[in-house]
Design a protein around this motif. Structure first.
Motif, PDB file in Angstrom:
ATOM      1  N   HIS A 151       1.669   9.217  -7.707  1.00  0.00           N
ATOM      2  CA  HIS A 151       2.731   8.314  -7.263  1.00  0.00           C
ATOM      3  C   HIS A 151       3.891   8.188  -8.267  1.00  0.00           C
ATOM      4  O   HIS A 151       4.773   7.355  -8.073  1.00  0.00           O
ATOM      5  N   LYS A 152       3.863   9.012  -9.329  1.00  0.00           N
ATOM      6  CA  LYS A 152       4.942   8.977 -10.331  1.00  0.00           C
ATOM      7  C   LYS A 152       5.151   7.555 -10.856  1.00  0.00           C
ATOM      8  O   LYS A 152       6.287   7.105 -11.058  1.00  0.00           O
ATOM      9  N   TRP A 206      -3.980   5.793  -1.841  1.00  0.00           N
ATOM     10  CA  TRP A 206      -3.119   4.618  -1.829  1.00  0.00           C
ATOM     11  C   TRP A 206      -2.569   4.326  -3.210  1.00  0.00           C
ATOM     12  O   TRP A 206      -3.133   4.754  -4.223  1.00  0.00           O
ATOM     13  N   LYS A 207      -1.482   3.578  -3.238  1.00  0.00           N
ATOM     14  CA  LYS A 207      -0.831   3.255  -4.512  1.00  0.00           C
ATOM     15  C   LYS A 207      -1.369   1.967  -5.126  1.00  0.00           C
ATOM     16  O   LYS A 207      -1.519   1.854  -6.333  1.00  0.00           O
ATOM     17  N   TRP A 229      -7.715   5.916 -13.430  1.00  0.00           N
ATOM     18  CA  TRP A 229      -6.824   5.259 -12.466  1.00  0.00           C
ATOM     19  C   TRP A 229      -5.360   5.401 -12.885  1.00  0.00           C
ATOM     20  O   TRP A 229      -4.490   5.729 -12.067  1.00  0.00           O
ATOM     21  N   LYS A 230      -5.057   5.186 -14.155  1.00  0.00           N
ATOM     22  CA  LYS A 230      -3.684   5.292 -14.643  1.00  0.00           C
ATOM     23  C   LYS A 230      -3.170   6.723 -14.500  1.00  0.00           C
ATOM     24  O   LYS A 230      -2.009   6.942 -14.151  1.00  0.00           O
ATOM     25  N   THR A 276       0.825  -1.215   0.000  1.00  0.00           N
ATOM     26  CA  THR A 276       0.000   0.000   0.000  1.00  0.00           C
ATOM     27  C   THR A 276       0.856   1.259   0.000  1.00  0.00           C
ATOM     28  O   THR A 276       0.549   2.241  -0.688  1.00  0.00           O
ATOM     29  N   GLU A 277       1.954   1.244   0.744  1.00  0.00           N
ATOM     30  CA  GLU A 277       2.831   2.418   0.823  1.00  0.00           C
ATOM     31  C   GLU A 277       3.782   2.515  -0.362  1.00  0.00           C
ATOM     32  O   GLU A 277       4.584   3.443  -0.446  1.00  0.00           O
ATOM     33  N   GLY A 278       3.730   1.560  -1.283  1.00  0.00           N
ATOM     34  CA  GLY A 278       4.578   1.629  -2.476  1.00  0.00           C
ATOM     35  C   GLY A 278       6.022   1.251  -2.231  1.00  0.00           C
ATOM     36  O   GLY A 278       6.887   1.557  -3.049  1.00  0.00           O
TER      37      GLY A 278
END
Length: 254
Positions: free
Chosen positions: A176-177, A216-217, A168-169, A65-67
């Protein structure tokens, strides 16, 4: 991996300034163990494999979740280790090839007549270079035809879902880059979403909206409310049954 490079590079300053340092200590401990297993298995590890060895699903979902780590389908991706692995294997392969040839090739002795013949050799060198470039182009075309996957197949074909996927994309890119590395990784993400939504389009869209709303990521399914589900189920039954006590009997209308 132990034979080629039994260790990977770990920079404390880099670690302390990254997002992983803001995770719970339990998640950080899992991350260190996860890196060790990932490296030892030549950067090939699935979510199921790590949970069988280290059963900490809550901490693993926190890292996703935190990437801190990525998930492509069921495959775990740790980018900084992938880079080190590619560099290590490439260097090992080059050294092996040079060793098979007897080490680094010796420089040829200078020919006294080199200056005189250099002008005559240029056309040949140019011709050889052109042939090499043509062969490289030909190889790239063949490689692209073999490796390039088919076009993205959406699990739900409605215009609404396809539009929501594009949203979404764009969210992933701006917040989130992150962009999918390939069509294969994007297809894996769609498959994961379809599985989480149990093949229900409205549920899939709900998961997308819930994830974006919380920043979230990775996909996170909203927690279900048992009372709400019970009320909805009761309402559905009520709509199918007609209670009529006018004649003292209970009648059902389907």
């Amino acid at each position: 991996m132990a034979k080629e490079l039994p260790y990977f590079q770990f920079e404390p300053a880099e670690y302390l300034t990254k997002d992983v340092s803001f995770c719970s200590l339990a998640a950080q401990g899992l991350f260190i163990n996860l890196c060790a297993y990932y490296w030892q298995r030549e950067c090939s590890l699935t979510k199921d494999q790590i949970l069988r060895r280290l059963n900490y699903p809550k901490e693993l979902n926190e890292l996703i979740t935190e990437g801190i780590i990525d998930l492509e389908g069921e495959n775990i991706i740790i980018k900084f280790l992938d880079v080190q692995y590619d560099n290590a294997t490439t260097k090992s392969r080059v050294n092996s090839e040079n060793g098979a040839k007897g080490g680094r090739p010796k420089k040829p002795k200078r020919n006294p007549k080199e200056t005189e013949t250099k002008a005559n050799q240029k056309p040949i060198e140019s011709e050889s270079k052109g042939i090499r470039e043509e062969k490289i182009k030909e190889y790239n075309i063949i490689e692209e035809e073999i490796i390039k996957p088919k076009e993205i197949v959406f699990p739900f074909q409605s215009k609404n879902f396809i539009h929501q996927w594009q949203v979404w994309k764009q969210y992933k890119k701006e917040q989130h880059k992150f962009t999918y590395k390939s069509e294969a990784s994007e297809q894996a993400a769609l498959t994961q979403l379809q599985k989480m939504a149990t093949n229900r389009e409205l549920k899939a869209i709900e998961i997308i909206h819930h994830t974006m709303a919380n920043g979230w990521k990775g996909f996170v399914e909203p927690k279900s409310d048992p009372r709400k589900e019970t009320q909805e189920a009761f309402q559905a039954v009520k709509e199918k049954i007609n209670f009529d006590f006018s004649d003292g009997k209970l009648s059902f209308e389907r």
